[in-house]
Design a protein around this motif. Structure first.
Motif, PDB file in Angstrom:
ATOM      1  N   LYS A 751       1.130   1.577  -6.293  1.00  0.00           N
ATOM      2  CA  LYS A 751       2.008   0.880  -7.240  1.00  0.00           C
ATOM      3  C   LYS A 751       1.541  -0.567  -7.370  1.00  0.00           C
ATOM      4  O   LYS A 751       1.084  -1.189  -6.410  1.00  0.00           O
ATOM      5  N   SER A 752       1.691  -1.095  -8.588  1.00  0.00           N
ATOM      6  CA  SER A 752       1.348  -2.480  -8.843  1.00  0.00           C
ATOM      7  C   SER A 752       2.410  -3.082  -9.746  1.00  0.00           C
ATOM      8  O   SER A 752       2.873  -2.438 -10.690  1.00  0.00           O
ATOM      9  N   GLY A 753       2.800  -4.317  -9.435  1.00  0.00           N
ATOM     10  CA  GLY A 753       3.830  -4.937 -10.247  1.00  0.00           C
ATOM     11  C   GLY A 753       4.165  -6.323  -9.766  1.00  0.00           C
ATOM     12  O   GLY A 753       3.399  -6.959  -9.037  1.00  0.00           O
ATOM     13  N   GLY A 760      17.310 -18.865  -6.088  1.00  0.00           N
ATOM     14  CA  GLY A 760      16.441 -19.754  -5.343  1.00  0.00           C
ATOM     15  C   GLY A 760      14.998 -19.394  -5.568  1.00  0.00           C
ATOM     16  O   GLY A 760      14.658 -18.614  -6.480  1.00  0.00           O
ATOM     17  N   THR A 761      14.127 -19.916  -4.728  1.00  0.00           N
ATOM     18  CA  THR A 761      12.698 -19.634  -4.852  1.00  0.00           C
ATOM     19  C   THR A 761      12.133 -19.155  -3.525  1.00  0.00           C
ATOM     20  O   THR A 761      12.605 -19.529  -2.452  1.00  0.00           O
ATOM     21  N   LEU A 762      11.113 -18.309  -3.601  1.00  0.00           N
ATOM     22  CA  LEU A 762      10.325 -17.876  -2.455  1.00  0.00           C
ATOM     23  C   LEU A 762       8.910 -18.380  -2.686  1.00  0.00           C
ATOM     24  O   LEU A 762       8.207 -17.900  -3.588  1.00  0.00           O
ATOM     25  N   ALA A 763       8.514 -19.343  -1.873  1.00  0.00           N
ATOM     26  CA  ALA A 763       7.262 -20.053  -2.135  1.00  0.00           C
ATOM     27  C   ALA A 763       6.047 -19.166  -1.892  1.00  0.00           C
ATOM     28  O   ALA A 763       5.998 -18.393  -0.931  1.00  0.00           O
ATOM     29  N   GLY A 764       5.063 -19.289  -2.779  1.00  0.00           N
ATOM     30  CA  GLY A 764       3.749 -18.712  -2.537  1.00  0.00           C
ATOM     31  C   GLY A 764       3.594 -17.239  -2.819  1.00  0.00           C
ATOM     32  O   GLY A 764       2.549 -16.650  -2.493  1.00  0.00           O
ATOM     33  N   LEU A 765       4.576 -16.575  -3.419  1.00  0.00           N
ATOM     34  CA  LEU A 765       4.417 -15.150  -3.720  1.00  0.00           C
ATOM     35  C   LEU A 765       3.420 -14.980  -4.871  1.00  0.00           C
ATOM     36  O   LEU A 765       3.436 -15.747  -5.839  1.00  0.00           O
ATOM     37  N   PRO A 766       2.556 -13.987  -4.786  1.00  0.00           N
ATOM     38  CA  PRO A 766       1.585 -13.764  -5.874  1.00  0.00           C
ATOM     39  C   PRO A 766       2.273 -13.244  -7.129  1.00  0.00           C
ATOM     40  O   PRO A 766       3.348 -12.633  -7.066  1.00  0.00           O
ATOM     41  N   GLY A 767       1.641 -13.453  -8.254  1.00  0.00           N
ATOM     42  CA  GLY A 767       2.194 -12.955  -9.496  1.00  0.00           C
ATOM     43  C   GLY A 767       2.164 -11.449  -9.589  1.00  0.00           C
ATOM     44  O   GLY A 767       3.034 -10.834 -10.210  1.00  0.00           O
ATOM     45  N   THR A 768       1.141 -10.826  -8.985  1.00  0.00           N
ATOM     46  CA  THR A 768       1.014  -9.375  -8.998  1.00  0.00           C
ATOM     47  C   THR A 768       0.918  -8.870  -7.567  1.00  0.00           C
ATOM     48  O   THR A 768       0.173  -9.429  -6.757  1.00  0.00           O
ATOM     49  N   VAL A 769       1.657  -7.819  -7.283  1.00  0.00           N
ATOM     50  CA  VAL A 769       1.681  -7.222  -5.954  1.00  0.00           C
ATOM     51  C   VAL A 769       1.185  -5.788  -6.073  1.00  0.00           C
ATOM     52  O   VAL A 769       1.725  -5.005  -6.865  1.00  0.00           O
ATOM     53  N   ALA A 770       0.175  -5.427  -5.313  1.00  0.00           N
ATOM     54  CA  ALA A 770      -0.358  -4.062  -5.311  1.00  0.00           C
ATOM     55  C   ALA A 770      -0.076  -3.433  -3.955  1.00  0.00           C
ATOM     56  O   ALA A 770      -0.345  -4.040  -2.911  1.00  0.00           O
ATOM     57  N   ILE A 771       0.452  -2.214  -3.981  1.00  0.00           N
ATOM     58  CA  ILE A 771       0.826  -1.532  -2.731  1.00  0.00           C
ATOM     59  C   ILE A 771       0.204  -0.134  -2.737  1.00  0.00           C
ATOM     60  O   ILE A 771       0.475   0.668  -3.648  1.00  0.00           O
ATOM     61  N   PRO A 772      -0.587   0.209  -1.722  1.00  0.00           N
ATOM     62  CA  PRO A 772      -1.101   1.579  -1.633  1.00  0.00           C
ATOM     63  C   PRO A 772       0.041   2.582  -1.437  1.00  0.00           C
ATOM     64  O   PRO A 772       1.161   2.225  -1.055  1.00  0.00           O
ATOM     65  N   ALA A 773      -0.256   3.840  -1.694  1.00  0.00           N
ATOM     66  CA  ALA A 773       0.735   4.897  -1.481  1.00  0.00           C
ATOM     67  C   ALA A 773       1.120   4.966  -0.007  1.00  0.00           C
ATOM     68  O   ALA A 773       0.277   4.829   0.880  1.00  0.00           O
TER      69      ALA A 773
END
Length: 986
Positions: A751-753, A760-773
């Motif tokens: 999955k990718s998204g 509030g804010t969570l600092a430093g999270l990437p714009g795209t998150v990819a997760i293997p099955a």
């Protein structure tokens, strides 16, 4: 009404007239059987037979910060004894490991016995050593009653294994002393109506005569026992009911009254797993060998409990499973007794509701819940598939809103999501239930579960109650309102535990030291409660109810006796009450309540053939009281006239006795007592009040635009956050706080998204998150809450950290954490001191034998000293402070702060509860009250900040508060000082 229902006051002795084989010590073959050893450790434990070593191997993995011990239990079976054992020898090998740090101690244990613990010197790891331990008796005692043998140790390291073989006992096996007693071959003393009840004596007694009576005390038969007990006493088949067998003889010590039940032939009973009726048997735990006497089926107590449930016609059973017990290490999975019990029940046509509420250490436990959601998913998937159609539903966890899960509610919701997906992956048709909450009123914890989208990951609503019958309308009205607000108002509501405390602490001495039992009057209160609660719950729209509990079980230091069975293996009158109501109503539909006369409640049921059954009783203090109930034996029956067609009708009383009654001239005369009765064969009755609807099991499917397999969970840094407010709020101590965020993909494809953050804010999270099955991604981040506009409202310092997301074009479920900006609040609030520094500022409110209150100058605090002399008393201490209004008004307050410490006559200085109670009235123990838990008062001074929630109780209406605890010790000293309200600056 006479109720002469004495109980057996001792264990069954071995009957000399049965000519049984003499008892023997457990042999080497038996002790090498890993199934004979019961898991017993403070960690995740597994047991196996090692073919190469010809030994039983016990392995355990301990979680962090736990008292480490491992003492597997070997339960004796019929024909086995340790009476006469003078020593035990065995070969012991501690498995070598790199981080071995030694042992605190090692012991052999016998239970029950005095003494019960015998230490030995354990060898170094790596080699076999022969150990011999002497087993002396205390003066004047024997080992007659020993049922459990244990051998184990307390390691200093986190992972430990040891092997045992060649266990042998020195000495000569001795039989129990022959104690005069009545025996029966009927399992659990329950006969079927087609059988001839037969009884034997352990030894003849001169001049032995008997009287057989029904439960009302009416003598049915009496006479000389054949051969004064040399020969069996047998009666012709008897109608269902509950009976007593009393005897007298020429000696001085007379026998206690013997009780037994007769039930309808289970083969003739209709049975439906869709029925309302169920029982929490917990049999894989509570029916373990040795937990109660079982002179049937070679001591197979699992089969006994299964047979007794079958004979009572109960179609649904709730059992418990231990994840750590069956899956102690990642590569070992053995369902053992849990699958055996499920099969025993399936063979009898009984459907099981399964539940577990533990996690092995290897699953990365947080408080008690697992952090490894993949491990949880796979275990649920494997378990559902393995148990298959033996289980009608699976329930994840138990009473997580109290101590069974100290973890915050959002962690439970994340685990519930993983468990649901696993259950459905293993068997899609399985009904999935959430863990049952158990607070009588709906709380912030309940709200937190469904704010985290839990409604998408379960199909019914689940609840536990032990409240008084009079509280049912209020409790379930709140529940229905809560369900409607959260979009689950059409779902079925199940009670997977329901019981009562109405009978109070048990009065009588039990057959085991420290285990009290019910008096005959208390047993009858429970027998009265059982059908009344069932029918009143049906009226409230409950679809399924599991009565707590079937086997013998004691809590509260042995003073609370649960169970439809006694420790001697016999059944209580409540068993017959259950067998009766299932016989009358198992397939019936409740139409509603019928008004018949003042002081009587009557309920109309429709049978599958269209006929009607009326269940009715006179209102007693059990119906109206919120406290303990005392059985009143001189209650006069109430007459009532029922308009029915002329003819004969079948009337069945509480415990199953039947009679025929006749209606003449269109009227049927009946007498109602506090004990429910059933009138069958009716037609045309029209209830005045209908029951609430039962709803449906909602087999929910994900919407086309949502993906339930992606789950977000967070670990909040404990230096930056404190969990408060019923485990439903994160108090942020600073301006920002460190967070470890984990996103799981429990789907079969990558999955990718992106994640979306609100509140509030969570600092430093990437714009795209990819997760293997079937994997996860992790981020260390910092949370900064959204600024809140200046306001005088107390909730100005609250926000919700909400995390949603879109993966592969689909929305994922929501993770929501209520955040209280504690640091910002404290920095800007004002303090309102409360006048609580004098003894007269507090009003006594406790269960103690003695209580003294004074100002302690050395501590500059109010000091309370309490002593409880009676072991059976429920120990609680909640002194009351009546507010001096308006200056002490709680209106607008965000917190109550105070400093506290305590001391008990227990080294642990532990408590069952520690609460602040807010009351809208100033009358002692009266009025609407809101209880808020605070961190336990410890040995040293600490400050407690208790959040106040204006939604749960109007703070401006508070007139009084109680502050205290429920100590586990019998002596308590409690200091408190500097109480003040914290309010935002005006």
């Amino acid at each position: 009404m006479k109720l002469p229902l004495s109980l057996l006051g001792f264990c069954f002795a071995i009957a000399s007239v049965c000519h049984a084989a003499p008892p023997a010590f457990p042999d080497g073959k038996a002790t090498l059987d890993p199934t004979r050893w019961k898991t017993n450790s403070s960690g995740s434990m597994s047991t196996r037979f090692d073919e190469a070593e010809q030994a039983v191997v016990f392995s355990v993995l301990f979680p962090p910060n736990v008292d480490r011990w491992i003492y597997p239990k070997f339960a004796l079976q019929t024909g086995e004894t340790l009476n006469g054992a003078e020593s035990v020898s065995f070969d012991l090998k501690i498995m070598p490991q790199d981080d071995y740090q030694g042992l605190v101690c090692a012991n052999v244990m016998l239970s029950p016995n005095q003494p019960g613990m015998f230490g030995f010197d354990a060898p170094a790891p790596g080699d076999w050593h022969t150990i011999t331990v002497q087993l002396p008796n205390a003066e004047g005692t024997t080992k007659e009653d020993v049922t459990l043998f244990q051998v184990g140790m307390n390691p200093k390291h986190d992972k430990h294994s040891f092997a045992v073989r060649n266990i042998r006992f020195g000495g000569t096996p001795l039989p129990k002393r022959v104690v005069p007693a009545i025996h029966t071959s009927a399992p659990g003393t329950v006969w079927i109506e087609t059988e001839s009840p037969t009884f034997t004596m352990t030894t003849p007694l001169p001049g032995l005569v008997y009287t057989l009576s029904d439960w009302h005390g009416t003598a049915i038969r009496q006479g000389q026992w054949p051969g004064n007990g040399e020969s069996p006493l047998s009666f012709p088949p008897m109608q269902p009911g509950y009976y007593t067998l009393t005897t007298t003889h020429d000696g001085t010590d007379q026998l206690p009254t013997f009780t037994f039940a007769v039930v309808v032939d289970p083969k003739t009973r209709p049975q439906s797993s869709h029925s309302f009726f169920g029982v929490d048997s917990a049999q894989s735990w509570l029916a373990s060998p040795g937990n109660f006497a079982c002179p049937y089926y070679d001591g197979d107590s699992y089969r006994l409990v299964s047979d007794l449930i079958y004979r009572a016609g109960i179609p649904n059973v709730r059992d418990r499973l231990s994840w750590g017990g069956v899956n102690g290490t990642p590569d070992a999975l053995d369902y053992g007794k849990y699958l055996d019990n499920a099969e025993l029940l399936k063979e009898r046509g009984i459907l099981v509701s399964g539940m577990f509420h533990d996690a092995p250490a290897w699953a990365d436990r947080g408080g008690k819940l697992p952090r490894d959601l993949r491990a949880l998913f796979l275990f649920c998937k494997q378990t559902t598939a393995a148990f298959a159609d033996r289980m009608g539903d699976w329930e994840f966890w138990n009473e997580q809103d109290i101590g069974f899960a100290p973890d915050p509610v959002w962690d439970y919701a994340a685990c519930m999501k993983a468990a649901y997906l696993g259950f459905k992956a293993g068997r899609p048709e399985t009904v999935v239930a959430p863990g049952a909450v158990c607070h009588p009123g709906r709380s912030a914890y309940d709200i937190g579960m469904y704010a985290n989208d839990m409604a998408k990951y379960c199909e019914i609503m689940n609840f536990h109650t032990y409240s008084a019958l009079a509280q049912y309308p209020k409790i379930f009205a709140e529940m229905r309102e809560f369900m409607a607000v959260h979009g689950i108002g059409e779902r079925q509501l199940w009670l997977t535990e329901c019981g009562t405390n109405a009978e109070g602490h048990s009065d009588a001495d039990g057959v085991r030291k420290g285990m009290k039992r019910h008096s005959p009057d208390q047993e009858m209160i429970l027998a009265e409660f059982l059908p009344k609660s069932q029918i009143l719950l049906m009226m409230e729209g409950v679809a399924r109810n599991y009565y707590f509990v079937f086997p013998p079980y004691n809590e509260r230091d042995g003073h609370k006796d649960w169970g439809l069975m006694r420790r001697d293996g016999s059944v209580k009158p409540g068993y017959s009450a259950f067998a009766t109501i299932t016989g009358q109503l198992v397939q019936a539909k409740l139409l509603g309540e019928l008004t018949v006369r003042e002081g009587v409640r009557a309920f109309v049921f429709e049978q599958p053939d269209g006929s009607q059954t009326l269940a009715f009783w006179s209102i007693s203090d059990l119906d109206t009281s919120n406290g303990h109930v005392v059985l009143t034996k001189d209650d006069a029956p109430l007459d009532l006239q029922l308009p029915v067609a002329d003819g004969s009708y079948a009337l069945t009383d509480l415990l199953g006795m039947r009679q025929t009654v006749r209606a003449e001239n269109g009227r049927l005369a009946l007498k109602a007592t506090r004990f429910p009765a059933y009138l069958a064969g009716l037609k045309g009755l029209q209830p005045d009040r209908k029951p609430f609807p039962t709803g449906r099991i909602e087999q929910r499917q994900p919407a086309p635009d949502e993906d339930l397999s992606v789950i977000v969970r967070l670990d909040l840094n404990p230096e930056d956050f404190e969990i408060s407010g019923q485990k439903s709020t994160a108090s942020l101590r600073k301006q920002s706080g460190r967070v470890h965020l984990v996103v799981w993909n429990l789907g079969e494809t990558p999955k990718s998204g992106s994640l979306h953050i609100a509140g509030g804010t969570l600092a430093g999270l990437p714009g795209t998150v990819a997760i293997p099955a079937m994997d996860k991604v992790e981020f260390d981040t910092v949370y900064t809450p959204q600024p809140v506009a200046a306001t005088t409202a107390a909730n100005a310092w609250s926000t919700n950290l909400t995390i949603t997301g879109t993966f592969n074009g689909k929305a994922i479920s929501q993770c929501e954490i209520p955040v209280f900006m504690f640091g910002s609040f404290i920095a800007s609030c004002r303090e309102v001191p409360l006048n609580t520094a004098k003894p007269e500022d507090w009003r006594r409110n406790d269960s103690a034998t003695t209580m003294a209150v004074a100002f302690d100058e050395a501590e500059n605090a109010i000091r309370f000293d309490l002593v409880w002399e009676d072991d059976s008393v429920d120990r609680w201490f909640y002194p009351e402070h009546v507010l001096k209004l308006p200056e002490e008004s709680f209106a607008g307050a965000g917190m109550l702060a105070f400093e506290v410490k305590s001391r008990q006559d227990k080294v642990e200085n532990d408590f069952n509860h520690h609460l602040l109670m807010l009351s809208v009235e100033d009358v002692r123990e009266h009025g609407t009250t809101k209880s808020i838990s605070y961190a336990p008062p410890l040995n040293d001074w600490e400050t407690r900040y208790v959040p106040l929630d204006s939604q749960s109780i109007p703070l401006e209406a508070v007139r009084m508060f109680r502050l205290g605890a429920n100590p586990k010790g019998k002596k308590l000293t409690f200091w408190v000082r500097n109480l003040r309200l914290l309010k935002p600056q005006e």
